[in-house]
Design a protein around this motif. Structure first.
Motif, PDB file in Angstrom:
ATOM      1  N   GLU A 242       0.822  -1.208   0.000  1.00  0.00           N
ATOM      2  CA  GLU A 242       0.000   0.000   0.000  1.00  0.00           C
ATOM      3  C   GLU A 242       0.856   1.258   0.000  1.00  0.00           C
ATOM      4  O   GLU A 242       0.388   2.324  -0.393  1.00  0.00           O
ATOM      5  CB  GLU A 242      -0.893  -0.005   1.247  1.00  0.00           C
ATOM      6  CG  GLU A 242      -2.342  -0.114   0.952  1.00  0.00           C
ATOM      7  CD  GLU A 242      -3.207   0.280   2.133  1.00  0.00           C
ATOM      8  OE1 GLU A 242      -2.685   0.502   3.233  1.00  0.00           O
ATOM      9  OE2 GLU A 242      -4.423   0.365   1.927  1.00  0.00           O
ATOM     10  N   HIS A 243       2.107   1.120   0.434  1.00  0.00           N
ATOM     11  CA  HIS A 243       2.963   2.305   0.490  1.00  0.00           C
ATOM     12  C   HIS A 243       3.216   2.895  -0.906  1.00  0.00           C
ATOM     13  O   HIS A 243       3.531   4.071  -1.037  1.00  0.00           O
ATOM     14  CB  HIS A 243       4.288   1.976   1.178  1.00  0.00           C
ATOM     15  CG  HIS A 243       4.169   1.883   2.673  1.00  0.00           C
ATOM     16  ND1 HIS A 243       4.285   2.980   3.493  1.00  0.00           N
ATOM     17  CD2 HIS A 243       3.896   0.831   3.485  1.00  0.00           C
ATOM     18  CE1 HIS A 243       4.116   2.596   4.754  1.00  0.00           C
ATOM     19  NE2 HIS A 243       3.874   1.296   4.781  1.00  0.00           N
ATOM     20  N   GLN A 244       3.084   2.082  -1.946  1.00  0.00           N
ATOM     21  CA  GLN A 244       3.267   2.584  -3.320  1.00  0.00           C
ATOM     22  C   GLN A 244       2.154   3.552  -3.739  1.00  0.00           C
ATOM     23  O   GLN A 244       2.325   4.334  -4.676  1.00  0.00           O
ATOM     24  CB  GLN A 244       3.352   1.400  -4.307  1.00  0.00           C
ATOM     25  CG  GLN A 244       3.910   1.795  -5.679  1.00  0.00           C
ATOM     26  CD  GLN A 244       3.736   0.685  -6.717  1.00  0.00           C
ATOM     27  OE1 GLN A 244       3.680  -0.505  -6.375  1.00  0.00           O
ATOM     28  NE2 GLN A 244       3.637   1.058  -7.989  1.00  0.00           N
ATOM     29  N   LEU A 247      -0.461   7.021  -0.185  1.00  0.00           N
ATOM     30  CA  LEU A 247      -1.585   7.404   0.679  1.00  0.00           C
ATOM     31  C   LEU A 247      -1.405   6.856   2.088  1.00  0.00           C
ATOM     32  O   LEU A 247      -2.323   6.909   2.900  1.00  0.00           O
ATOM     33  CB  LEU A 247      -2.900   6.860   0.090  1.00  0.00           C
ATOM     34  CG  LEU A 247      -3.289   7.388  -1.288  1.00  0.00           C
ATOM     35  CD1 LEU A 247      -4.447   6.577  -1.874  1.00  0.00           C
ATOM     36  CD2 LEU A 247      -3.663   8.867  -1.229  1.00  0.00           C
ATOM     37  N   VAL A 248      -0.208   6.311   2.356  1.00  0.00           N
ATOM     38  CA  VAL A 248       0.036   5.629   3.628  1.00  0.00           C
ATOM     39  C   VAL A 248       1.220   6.240   4.352  1.00  0.00           C
ATOM     40  O   VAL A 248       2.239   6.571   3.729  1.00  0.00           O
ATOM     41  CB  VAL A 248       0.339   4.130   3.368  1.00  0.00           C
ATOM     42  CG1 VAL A 248       0.908   3.468   4.622  1.00  0.00           C
ATOM     43  CG2 VAL A 248      -0.918   3.407   2.909  1.00  0.00           C
ATOM     44  N   MET A 249       1.076   6.390   5.674  1.00  0.00           N
ATOM     45  CA  MET A 249       2.225   6.768   6.496  1.00  0.00           C
ATOM     46  C   MET A 249       2.289   5.838   7.693  1.00  0.00           C
ATOM     47  O   MET A 249       1.271   5.581   8.336  1.00  0.00           O
ATOM     48  CB  MET A 249       2.101   8.230   6.963  1.00  0.00           C
ATOM     49  CG  MET A 249       3.309   8.758   7.731  1.00  0.00           C
ATOM     50  SD  MET A 249       4.886   8.751   6.795  1.00  0.00           S
ATOM     51  CE  MET A 249       4.766  10.263   5.835  1.00  0.00           C
ATOM     52  N   ASP A 250       3.478   5.299   7.965  1.00  0.00           N
ATOM     53  CA  ASP A 250       3.704   4.586   9.217  1.00  0.00           C
ATOM     54  C   ASP A 250       4.104   5.636  10.238  1.00  0.00           C
ATOM     55  O   ASP A 250       5.032   6.416   9.993  1.00  0.00           O
ATOM     56  CB  ASP A 250       4.834   3.555   9.056  1.00  0.00           C
ATOM     57  CG  ASP A 250       4.459   2.415   8.122  1.00  0.00           C
ATOM     58  OD1 ASP A 250       3.254   2.112   8.017  1.00  0.00           O
ATOM     59  OD2 ASP A 250       5.370   1.833   7.507  1.00  0.00           O
ATOM     60  N   VAL A 251       3.408   5.650  11.376  1.00  0.00           N
ATOM     61  CA  VAL A 251       3.715   6.644  12.411  1.00  0.00           C
ATOM     62  C   VAL A 251       4.145   5.950  13.693  1.00  0.00           C
ATOM     63  O   VAL A 251       3.835   4.769  13.911  1.00  0.00           O
ATOM     64  CB  VAL A 251       2.514   7.582  12.684  1.00  0.00           C
ATOM     65  CG1 VAL A 251       2.189   8.417  11.468  1.00  0.00           C
ATOM     66  CG2 VAL A 251       1.293   6.792  13.125  1.00  0.00           C
ATOM     67  N   TYR A 298      -1.396  -7.392  12.829  1.00  0.00           N
ATOM     68  CA  TYR A 298      -1.840  -6.143  13.451  1.00  0.00           C
ATOM     69  C   TYR A 298      -0.754  -5.079  13.312  1.00  0.00           C
ATOM     70  O   TYR A 298       0.398  -5.297  13.683  1.00  0.00           O
ATOM     71  CB  TYR A 298      -2.141  -6.440  14.929  1.00  0.00           C
ATOM     72  CG  TYR A 298      -2.423  -5.250  15.801  1.00  0.00           C
ATOM     73  CD1 TYR A 298      -3.275  -4.223  15.378  1.00  0.00           C
ATOM     74  CD2 TYR A 298      -1.868  -5.171  17.080  1.00  0.00           C
ATOM     75  CE1 TYR A 298      -3.545  -3.139  16.213  1.00  0.00           C
ATOM     76  CE2 TYR A 298      -2.137  -4.102  17.923  1.00  0.00           C
ATOM     77  CZ  TYR A 298      -2.965  -3.081  17.485  1.00  0.00           C
ATOM     78  OH  TYR A 298      -3.228  -2.027  18.307  1.00  0.00           O
ATOM     79  N   GLU A 299      -1.114  -3.948  12.718  1.00  0.00           N
ATOM     80  CA  GLU A 299      -0.153  -2.850  12.542  1.00  0.00           C
ATOM     81  C   GLU A 299      -0.783  -1.534  13.007  1.00  0.00           C
ATOM     82  O   GLU A 299      -1.328  -0.787  12.198  1.00  0.00           O
ATOM     83  CB  GLU A 299       0.285  -2.734  11.066  1.00  0.00           C
ATOM     84  CG  GLU A 299       1.072  -3.921  10.550  1.00  0.00           C
ATOM     85  CD  GLU A 299       1.765  -3.647   9.204  1.00  0.00           C
ATOM     86  OE1 GLU A 299       1.581  -2.538   8.647  1.00  0.00           O
ATOM     87  OE2 GLU A 299       2.476  -4.543   8.728  1.00  0.00           O
ATOM     88  N   PRO A 300      -0.699  -1.241  14.298  1.00  0.00           N
ATOM     89  CA  PRO A 300      -1.336  -0.004  14.803  1.00  0.00           C
ATOM     90  C   PRO A 300      -0.695   1.267  14.264  1.00  0.00           C
ATOM     91  O   PRO A 300      -1.245   2.354  14.446  1.00  0.00           O
ATOM     92  CB  PRO A 300      -1.145  -0.116  16.324  1.00  0.00           C
ATOM     93  CG  PRO A 300       0.002  -1.044  16.520  1.00  0.00           C
ATOM     94  CD  PRO A 300      -0.041  -2.006  15.368  1.00  0.00           C
ATOM     95  N   TRP A 301       0.430   1.125  13.592  1.00  0.00           N
ATOM     96  CA  TRP A 301       1.185   2.292  13.110  1.00  0.00           C
ATOM     97  C   TRP A 301       0.892   2.666  11.656  1.00  0.00           C
ATOM     98  O   TRP A 301       1.245   3.731  11.194  1.00  0.00           O
ATOM     99  CB  TRP A 301       2.697   2.008  13.230  1.00  0.00           C
ATOM    100  CG  TRP A 301       3.138   0.836  12.379  1.00  0.00           C
ATOM    101  CD1 TRP A 301       3.456   0.865  11.057  1.00  0.00           C
ATOM    102  CD2 TRP A 301       3.296  -0.531  12.785  1.00  0.00           C
ATOM    103  NE1 TRP A 301       3.796  -0.394  10.597  1.00  0.00           N
ATOM    104  CE2 TRP A 301       3.700  -1.270  11.656  1.00  0.00           C
ATOM    105  CE3 TRP A 301       3.123  -1.207  14.006  1.00  0.00           C
ATOM    106  CZ2 TRP A 301       3.949  -2.643  11.692  1.00  0.00           C
ATOM    107  CZ3 TRP A 301       3.372  -2.578  14.040  1.00  0.00           C
ATOM    108  CH2 TRP A 301       3.776  -3.276  12.894  1.00  0.00           C
ATOM    109  N   HIS A 302       0.263   1.765  10.910  1.00  0.00           N
ATOM    110  CA  HIS A 302       0.105   1.942   9.457  1.00  0.00           C
ATOM    111  C   HIS A 302      -1.258   2.590   9.175  1.00  0.00           C
ATOM    112  O   HIS A 302      -2.297   1.950   9.286  1.00  0.00           O
ATOM    113  CB  HIS A 302       0.224   0.565   8.797  1.00  0.00           C
ATOM    114  CG  HIS A 302       0.033   0.528   7.304  1.00  0.00           C
ATOM    115  ND1 HIS A 302       1.046   0.197   6.416  1.00  0.00           N
ATOM    116  CD2 HIS A 302      -1.062   0.740   6.537  1.00  0.00           C
ATOM    117  CE1 HIS A 302       0.581   0.209   5.180  1.00  0.00           C
ATOM    118  NE2 HIS A 302      -0.707   0.539   5.218  1.00  0.00           N
ATOM    119  N   ILE A 303      -1.243   3.898   8.842  1.00  0.00           N
ATOM    120  CA  ILE A 303      -2.506   4.582   8.571  1.00  0.00           C
ATOM    121  C   ILE A 303      -2.616   4.908   7.081  1.00  0.00           C
ATOM    122  O   ILE A 303      -1.669   5.337   6.435  1.00  0.00           O
ATOM    123  CB  ILE A 303      -2.709   5.849   9.440  1.00  0.00           C
ATOM    124  CG1 ILE A 303      -1.557   6.842   9.297  1.00  0.00           C
ATOM    125  CG2 ILE A 303      -2.900   5.454  10.899  1.00  0.00           C
ATOM    126  CD1 ILE A 303      -1.811   8.181   9.999  1.00  0.00           C
TER     127      ILE A 303
HETATM  128 ZN   LIG Z   1       3.155   0.485   6.611  1.00  0.00          ZN
END
Ligand SMILES: [Zn+2]
Length: 332
Positions: A242-244, A247-251, A298-303
């Motif tokens: 999805e990072h391509q 529209l995604v940021m890992d925070v 589960y990735e609570p950081w990937h919005i």
């Molecule tokens: Zn991510």
């Protein structure tokens, strides 16, 4: 002589007045259906997005048909409606490409109505640009609501055209591509960071846009180290990340040493993000209770940015993007 002149004047005045009067009355007295039709053709004022089903979508689809786009003449905002709007936005609103319908898109469509020769259907986005590829490759990578996962890939040559660096906190200073997001998502992320700052929190942006080639390098390295089957459980194949999309940021935050770890979900920042991201158009893309559906841990950081309307809808109904697609594709 005078009487005759007056008579002629009155005679012609009556004819003119009479005709004029009949013309004026005609539409309101005898032509209700025509009037309704005219007002129906006015483009809708409300925001519309993929999978919306509404009379106003029909008006939009009719309008797109009249501009030469081969969309379906229905009430459903489907992938063809999304395609046509995306192609128009790429031509006339390059800073505002989403595949969704809003005020700016309405203004452009109204201008095109008066100036039809300006529009060329499929100028920027072919209707079926990437046929017969497995996993299924999306026809419309510009679509802000596009589903990208292990079954739905992005084209290898897709690079977002509107990447910018959002003005938010990063835990590093290098000027690297992973700082970037598409303009619309970058603006939304700035708002999200501002709100979390005001709540006394300290979020950091760690990783945004990632190119197809960069993802290929990462995946190939993981395969060399752990074998393809294992690599595929925690790392995405090129095209399937999805990072391509941009529209995604890992925070992340300081508490977890700026790492991407599930512990982040337990921190103040992680909790706030879970409850508030949707207000700024983002979803927690891989929630803890949807692992079976998303096929990701589960990735609570990937919005992921999907816009406020859909983000709120998914949040309120506790749905993942996969479930939203499944539900709507079955219904339509
Ligand atoms: Zn991510």
């Amino acid at each position: 002589m005078l009487n005759k002149g007056l008579f002629i004047f009155i005679f012609f005045s009556l004819i003119l007045f009479g005709c004029h009067g009949v013309d004026d009355n005609k539409p309101s007295k005898t032509n209700n259906s025509e009037q309704e039709e005219t007002s129906e053709l006015e483009l809708p004022k409300k925001h519309l997005k993929k999978f919306d089903t509404h009379d106003s979508v029909q008006v939009l689809n009719d309008h797109l048909l009249s501009l030469g786009y081969e969309v379906n003449n229905t009430k459903h905002f489907d992938s063809l409606t999304t395609w046509a709007l995306t192609d128009i936005q790429l031509q006339f609103l390059p800073e505002h490409v989403s595949g969704m319908y809003d005020e700016q898109t309405r203004d452009i469509l109204n201008q095109l109505k008066d100036n039809q020769e300006k529009i060329v259907s499929e100028k920027k986005l072919k209707k079926t640009q990437y046929p017969d590829r497995l996993p299924e490759v999306t026809d419309n990578p510009f679509d802000v609501l596009a589903l990208v996962n292990k079954e739905h890939a992005l084209p290898s040559d897709y690079i977002p055209h509107d990447l910018v660096v959002p003005n938010v906190r990063f835990p590093f200073t290098e000027d690297v591509p992973k700082k970037q997001l598409r303009k619309m998502a970058a603006d939304a992320l700035e708002n999200l960071f501002k709100a979390s700052d005001e709540a006394g929190l300290e979020l950091y942006a760690q990783s945004g846009y990632r190119s197809y080639d960069r993802q290929k390098t990462i995946f190939d390295n993981n395969v060399a180290r752990h074998g393809e089957d294992h690599a595929n459980t925690y790392s995405a194949r090129p095209g399937e990340s999805e990072h391509q999309t941009g529209l995604v940021m890992d925070v992340t935050n300081r508490t977890v040493n700026f790492e991407l770890t599930t512990d982040f979900g337990e921190t103040k920042e992680g909790q706030w993000l879970k409850d508030n991201a949707h207000l700024y158009g983002f979803i927690i893309r891989y929630p803890e209770d949807k692992v079976e559906i998303t096929k990701y841990q589960y990735e609570p950081w990937h919005i992921r940015y999907v816009g406020e309307a859909l983000a709120s809808e998914l949040y309120e109904n506790n749905l993942s993007l996969e479930e939203h697609y499944q539900k709507n594709l079955e219904e339509n």
